[in-house]
Design a protein around this motif. Sequence first.
Motif, PDB file in Angstrom:
ATOM      1  N   SER A  26      -5.504 -16.720   3.074  1.00  0.00           N
ATOM      2  CA  SER A  26      -4.748 -16.186   1.943  1.00  0.00           C
ATOM      3  C   SER A  26      -5.425 -16.533   0.621  1.00  0.00           C
ATOM      4  O   SER A  26      -4.956 -16.147  -0.438  1.00  0.00           O
ATOM      5  N   THR A  27      -6.513 -17.284   0.655  1.00  0.00           N
ATOM      6  CA  THR A  27      -7.290 -17.580  -0.550  1.00  0.00           C
ATOM      7  C   THR A  27      -8.507 -16.692  -0.545  1.00  0.00           C
ATOM      8  O   THR A  27      -9.374 -16.826   0.307  1.00  0.00           O
ATOM      9  N   SER A  28      -8.569 -15.777  -1.486  1.00  0.00           N
ATOM     10  CA  SER A  28      -9.601 -14.751  -1.356  1.00  0.00           C
ATOM     11  C   SER A  28     -10.053 -14.245  -2.704  1.00  0.00           C
ATOM     12  O   SER A  28      -9.517 -14.583  -3.744  1.00  0.00           O
ATOM     13  N   SER A  29     -11.061 -13.393  -2.655  1.00  0.00           N
ATOM     14  CA  SER A  29     -11.522 -12.687  -3.836  1.00  0.00           C
ATOM     15  C   SER A  29     -10.459 -11.664  -4.238  1.00  0.00           C
ATOM     16  O   SER A  29      -9.512 -11.415  -3.505  1.00  0.00           O
ATOM     17  N   PRO A  30     -10.600 -11.059  -5.409  1.00  0.00           N
ATOM     18  CA  PRO A  30      -9.584 -10.092  -5.835  1.00  0.00           C
ATOM     19  C   PRO A  30      -9.436  -8.933  -4.861  1.00  0.00           C
ATOM     20  O   PRO A  30     -10.374  -8.581  -4.149  1.00  0.00           O
ATOM     21  N   LEU A  31      -8.248  -8.352  -4.843  1.00  0.00           N
ATOM     22  CA  LEU A  31      -8.065  -7.105  -4.129  1.00  0.00           C
ATOM     23  C   LEU A  31      -8.897  -6.046  -4.836  1.00  0.00           C
ATOM     24  O   LEU A  31      -8.769  -5.854  -6.044  1.00  0.00           O
ATOM     25  N   ALA A  32      -9.758  -5.376  -4.100  1.00  0.00           N
ATOM     26  CA  ALA A  32     -10.648  -4.369  -4.674  1.00  0.00           C
ATOM     27  C   ALA A  32     -10.216  -2.988  -4.190  1.00  0.00           C
ATOM     28  O   ALA A  32      -9.977  -2.788  -3.005  1.00  0.00           O
ATOM     29  N   ILE A  33     -10.125  -2.036  -5.115  1.00  0.00           N
ATOM     30  CA  ILE A  33      -9.757  -0.660  -4.794  1.00  0.00           C
ATOM     31  C   ILE A  33     -10.922   0.247  -5.166  1.00  0.00           C
ATOM     32  O   ILE A  33     -11.375   0.251  -6.303  1.00  0.00           O
ATOM     33  N   GLY A  34     -11.439   0.983  -4.195  1.00  0.00           N
ATOM     34  CA  GLY A  34     -12.526   1.931  -4.431  1.00  0.00           C
ATOM     35  C   GLY A  34     -13.896   1.446  -4.038  1.00  0.00           C
ATOM     36  O   GLY A  34     -14.842   2.238  -3.973  1.00  0.00           O
ATOM     37  N   ALA A  35     -14.052   0.157  -3.769  1.00  0.00           N
ATOM     38  CA  ALA A  35     -15.332  -0.429  -3.367  1.00  0.00           C
ATOM     39  C   ALA A  35     -15.074  -1.888  -3.015  1.00  0.00           C
ATOM     40  O   ALA A  35     -13.958  -2.388  -3.154  1.00  0.00           O
ATOM     41  N   ARG A  36     -16.105  -2.577  -2.548  1.00  0.00           N
ATOM     42  CA  ARG A  36     -16.006  -4.031  -2.411  1.00  0.00           C
ATOM     43  C   ARG A  36     -15.909  -4.647  -3.805  1.00  0.00           C
ATOM     44  O   ARG A  36     -16.273  -4.017  -4.808  1.00  0.00           O
ATOM     45  N   ASP A  37     -15.494  -5.892  -3.859  1.00  0.00           N
ATOM     46  CA  ASP A  37     -15.306  -6.530  -5.164  1.00  0.00           C
ATOM     47  C   ASP A  37     -16.616  -6.717  -5.921  1.00  0.00           C
ATOM     48  O   ASP A  37     -16.613  -6.867  -7.142  1.00  0.00           O
ATOM     49  N   ASN A  38     -17.750  -6.643  -5.210  1.00  0.00           N
ATOM     50  CA  ASN A  38     -19.047  -6.742  -5.891  1.00  0.00           C
ATOM     51  C   ASN A  38     -19.598  -5.370  -6.283  1.00  0.00           C
ATOM     52  O   ASN A  38     -20.719  -5.253  -6.783  1.00  0.00           O
ATOM     53  N   GLY A  39     -18.822  -4.310  -6.052  1.00  0.00           N
ATOM     54  CA  GLY A  39     -19.213  -2.963  -6.445  1.00  0.00           C
ATOM     55  C   GLY A  39     -19.962  -2.179  -5.386  1.00  0.00           C
ATOM     56  O   GLY A  39     -20.259  -1.002  -5.591  1.00  0.00           O
ATOM     57  N   SER A  40     -20.248  -2.792  -4.259  1.00  0.00           N
ATOM     58  CA  SER A  40     -20.963  -2.087  -3.191  1.00  0.00           C
ATOM     59  C   SER A  40     -19.994  -1.271  -2.333  1.00  0.00           C
ATOM     60  O   SER A  40     -18.787  -1.430  -2.415  1.00  0.00           O
ATOM     61  N   SER A  41     -20.537  -0.410  -1.501  1.00  0.00           N
ATOM     62  CA  SER A  41     -19.765   0.381  -0.530  1.00  0.00           C
ATOM     63  C   SER A  41     -18.679   1.207  -1.214  1.00  0.00           C
ATOM     64  O   SER A  41     -17.490   1.088  -0.917  1.00  0.00           O
ATOM     65  N   SER A  42     -19.083   2.075  -2.118  1.00  0.00           N
ATOM     66  CA  SER A  42     -18.133   2.862  -2.896  1.00  0.00           C
ATOM     67  C   SER A  42     -17.480   3.965  -2.063  1.00  0.00           C
ATOM     68  O   SER A  42     -18.117   4.594  -1.217  1.00  0.00           O
ATOM     69  N   PHE A  43     -16.208   4.203  -2.353  1.00  0.00           N
ATOM     70  CA  PHE A  43     -15.441   5.282  -1.738  1.00  0.00           C
ATOM     71  C   PHE A  43     -15.519   6.516  -2.625  1.00  0.00           C
ATOM     72  O   PHE A  43     -15.413   6.418  -3.846  1.00  0.00           O
ATOM     73  N   TYR A  44     -15.709   7.691  -2.007  1.00  0.00           N
ATOM     74  CA  TYR A  44     -15.723   8.949  -2.745  1.00  0.00           C
ATOM     75  C   TYR A  44     -14.497   9.759  -2.326  1.00  0.00           C
ATOM     76  O   TYR A  44     -14.403  10.194  -1.183  1.00  0.00           O
ATOM     77  N   GLY A  45     -13.590   9.951  -3.247  1.00  0.00           N
ATOM     78  CA  GLY A  45     -12.391  10.714  -2.930  1.00  0.00           C
ATOM     79  C   GLY A  45     -11.251  10.361  -3.861  1.00  0.00           C
ATOM     80  O   GLY A  45     -11.437   9.681  -4.872  1.00  0.00           O
ATOM     81  N   GLN A  46     -10.058  10.849  -3.529  1.00  0.00           N
ATOM     82  CA  GLN A  46      -8.882  10.632  -4.357  1.00  0.00           C
ATOM     83  C   GLN A  46      -7.955   9.591  -3.725  1.00  0.00           C
ATOM     84  O   GLN A  46      -7.784   9.558  -2.503  1.00  0.00           O
ATOM     85  N   ILE A  47      -7.346   8.773  -4.568  1.00  0.00           N
ATOM     86  CA  ILE A  47      -6.341   7.801  -4.139  1.00  0.00           C
ATOM     87  C   ILE A  47      -5.115   8.020  -5.010  1.00  0.00           C
ATOM     88  O   ILE A  47      -5.216   8.093  -6.240  1.00  0.00           O
ATOM     89  N   GLN A  48      -3.938   8.108  -4.376  1.00  0.00           N
ATOM     90  CA  GLN A  48      -2.708   8.373  -5.115  1.00  0.00           C
ATOM     91  C   GLN A  48      -1.688   7.244  -5.035  1.00  0.00           C
ATOM     92  O   GLN A  48      -0.848   7.118  -5.926  1.00  0.00           O
ATOM     93  N   GLU A  49      -1.761   6.454  -3.983  1.00  0.00           N
ATOM     94  CA  GLU A  49      -0.772   5.377  -3.850  1.00  0.00           C
ATOM     95  C   GLU A  49      -1.283   4.320  -2.875  1.00  0.00           C
ATOM     96  O   GLU A  49      -1.839   4.661  -1.824  1.00  0.00           O
ATOM     97  N   ILE A  50      -1.130   3.066  -3.232  1.00  0.00           N
ATOM     98  CA  ILE A  50      -1.404   1.935  -2.337  1.00  0.00           C
ATOM     99  C   ILE A  50      -0.287   0.911  -2.544  1.00  0.00           C
ATOM    100  O   ILE A  50      -0.044   0.469  -3.665  1.00  0.00           O
TER     101      ILE A  50
END
Length: 261
Positions: free
Chosen positions: A209-233
């Motif tokens: 439960s001790t972790s890096s920030p929750l990342a939306i759209g990629a890993r927290d370091n900016g790698s592995s980017s998602f291409y698409g739309q997000i409407q709700e999490i």
Amino acid sequence: GAAAAYSVRLLDKDYSGSCMRIRRDSDDSETDIGFDSSGDLDTSAISTFAGSSNAYCVTWYDQSGNTNNATQSTGGIQPQIYDGSAVITENGKPALKFFSDLLLAADSSTLQITGDMFAAVVNAATQVITLGMIFVKRTNDNAREYELRYQNNVSSLRYLDSSNNKSYSVANTTGQRLFTLNRDANTTAEIFENGSSVGSQSLTGTLSSTSSPLAIGARDNGSSSFYGQIQEIILWNADQDSAGNRSGIETDINGYFSIYT
């Protein structure tokens, strides 16, 4: 009861904050955008503010009351909400468009990854994505992960800890989808696509439960980017299936976004 909640609609009638903070690229001015009288993202306010400029999301506000706002101060990696003439939509509802973009929510004890559930409304781009993270939460030493990813036209959920690397894959996921994952106290996890179960997996070990920030759209370091739309999490810190809430949550989400029949 959610630990973090991000959406283009008002999720809780008692929430009095804004939906998102946006930036127009003509002069980098920013403003908060709330909801209209129907509880939808105030698209008229976005159009008035942005005009003929593009507009991007600086902060996607957490509606759970836990202040886990997902934010990005770097303009070049903020997801887009307005394209210079209209608000970006998916199936008639506003959507954040991610293309090598990243929002980060501060690490918090209110975002545990033990017994829990999440729901996400996403639409992956039709192009093949080698590896794109819709969202991911992991320990600082990268030894544990909890992620929803899109890879080579297949969506998958993954848990990784020191002794386990468990994943589910769901094929044919181009187009808008509702993914729900429920995990029962680190014992059994089950994933649902558009309200139907697509498999379960027994798990051992403990996710930190001790972790890096929750990342939306990629890993927290900016790698592995998602291409698409997000409407709700939406993320919960407790098993919602055994509590009898999962089906109702999915029905509510589908009722708003009209994802499946």
